[in-house]
Write a protein that holds these residues in place. Sequence first.
Motif, PDB file in Angstrom:
ATOM      1  N   ALA A  86      -4.579   2.177   5.866  1.00 34.36           N
ATOM      2  CA  ALA A  86      -3.808   1.374   4.912  1.00 34.36           C
ATOM      3  C   ALA A  86      -4.396   1.588   3.525  1.00 34.36           C
ATOM      4  O   ALA A  86      -5.602   1.451   3.330  1.00 34.36           O
ATOM      5  N   LEU A  87      -3.549   1.968   2.559  1.00 37.39           N
ATOM      6  CA  LEU A  87      -3.988   2.129   1.185  1.00 37.39           C
ATOM      7  C   LEU A  87      -3.743   0.819   0.452  1.00 37.39           C
ATOM      8  O   LEU A  87      -2.636   0.275   0.484  1.00 37.39           O
ATOM      9  N   GLN A  88      -4.804   0.319  -0.192  1.00 40.08           N
ATOM     10  CA  GLN A  88      -4.698  -0.928  -0.936  1.00 40.08           C
ATOM     11  C   GLN A  88      -5.071  -0.687  -2.391  1.00 40.08           C
ATOM     12  O   GLN A  88      -6.081  -0.034  -2.680  1.00 40.08           O
ATOM     13  N   PHE A  89      -4.226  -1.202  -3.293  1.00 38.55           N
ATOM     14  CA  PHE A  89      -4.435  -1.001  -4.726  1.00 38.55           C
ATOM     15  C   PHE A  89      -3.927  -2.236  -5.458  1.00 38.55           C
ATOM     16  O   PHE A  89      -2.828  -2.723  -5.151  1.00 38.55           O
ATOM     17  N   PRO A  90      -4.698  -2.771  -6.404  1.00 34.50           N
ATOM     18  CA  PRO A  90      -4.291  -3.997  -7.086  1.00 34.50           C
ATOM     19  C   PRO A  90      -2.893  -3.908  -7.700  1.00 34.50           C
ATOM     20  O   PRO A  90      -2.544  -2.927  -8.346  1.00 34.50           O
ATOM     21  N   GLY A  91      -2.091  -4.954  -7.444  1.00 35.05           N
ATOM     22  CA  GLY A  91      -0.733  -5.013  -7.990  1.00 35.05           C
ATOM     23  C   GLY A  91       0.318  -4.412  -7.088  1.00 35.05           C
ATOM     24  O   GLY A  91       1.512  -4.465  -7.407  1.00 35.05           O
ATOM     25  N   PHE A  92      -0.107  -3.832  -5.942  1.00 38.78           N
ATOM     26  CA  PHE A  92       0.833  -3.216  -4.999  1.00 38.78           C
ATOM     27  C   PHE A  92       0.596  -3.782  -3.603  1.00 38.78           C
ATOM     28  O   PHE A  92      -0.553  -4.068  -3.233  1.00 38.78           O
ATOM     29  N   PRO A  93       1.651  -3.915  -2.804  1.00 40.65           N
ATOM     30  CA  PRO A  93       1.440  -4.301  -1.417  1.00 40.65           C
ATOM     31  C   PRO A  93       0.719  -3.193  -0.651  1.00 40.65           C
ATOM     32  O   PRO A  93       0.826  -2.003  -1.020  1.00 40.65           O
ATOM     33  N   SER A  94      -0.015  -3.539   0.366  1.00 42.11           N
ATOM     34  CA  SER A  94      -0.704  -2.557   1.203  1.00 42.11           C
ATOM     35  C   SER A  94       0.334  -1.645   1.852  1.00 42.11           C
ATOM     36  O   SER A  94       1.398  -2.101   2.285  1.00 42.11           O
TER      37      SER A  94
END
Length: 198
Positions: free
Chosen positions: A184-192
């Motif tokens: 799972a890619l997680q990045f601030p401001g975006f859903p996983s």
Amino acid sequence: MMTMRHMMRRAGVAAVLSSTLILVVSACGGGGEKKDSSSPSSTPAGSTADDKAVGSAEESAPSSPNEPIAMVKGDGGVEMSVLSARRDEGGFLTVDGEIKNTGSEGFTAPVQWSGTEQSVAATGRSFAGMTLVDSKGKKRYYVLRDTDNRPLTTYAYSSFIKAGDSLPFFAQFPAPPAGTTQVALQFPGFPSTSIELS
């Protein structure tokens, strides 16, 4: 005299046999040549059936090889496309993609994209806030750092993205175990978002 006649008869038989053999060999050779010249060629000279198959495959190949493996919409009308997540030699995993401003107004990248670590603050704006989560292995992977503590990711970019413009990015992580094919890619401001590893 009988011996002489017997010898001449044997010589005559041998001559007839030789002539017959020559005719038979010539006929076989001629027939083969005639067959080759009369049969239509199924492929052009210098090509094979395999060549034609390869050509067909190339013609039917998709015109855009960089189709996203994941797309997710974030805050402020921006969209993140992940183009690849490939394992490199040396035990690294490189994620490539782009963030596009699909809105009608300009977008300012939030400082959270750079992460919260003070040690990378000197680098300026970066994608150090990006992480990968291997739920199967119960591990979280952070962007790697070089010997000067700079994140191995796109950095020092303009914080303002005009409407319709894109910001390409890459981020390098430690590679998960070979048995892990999805993270799972997680990045601030975006859903996983889930991405496949190659």
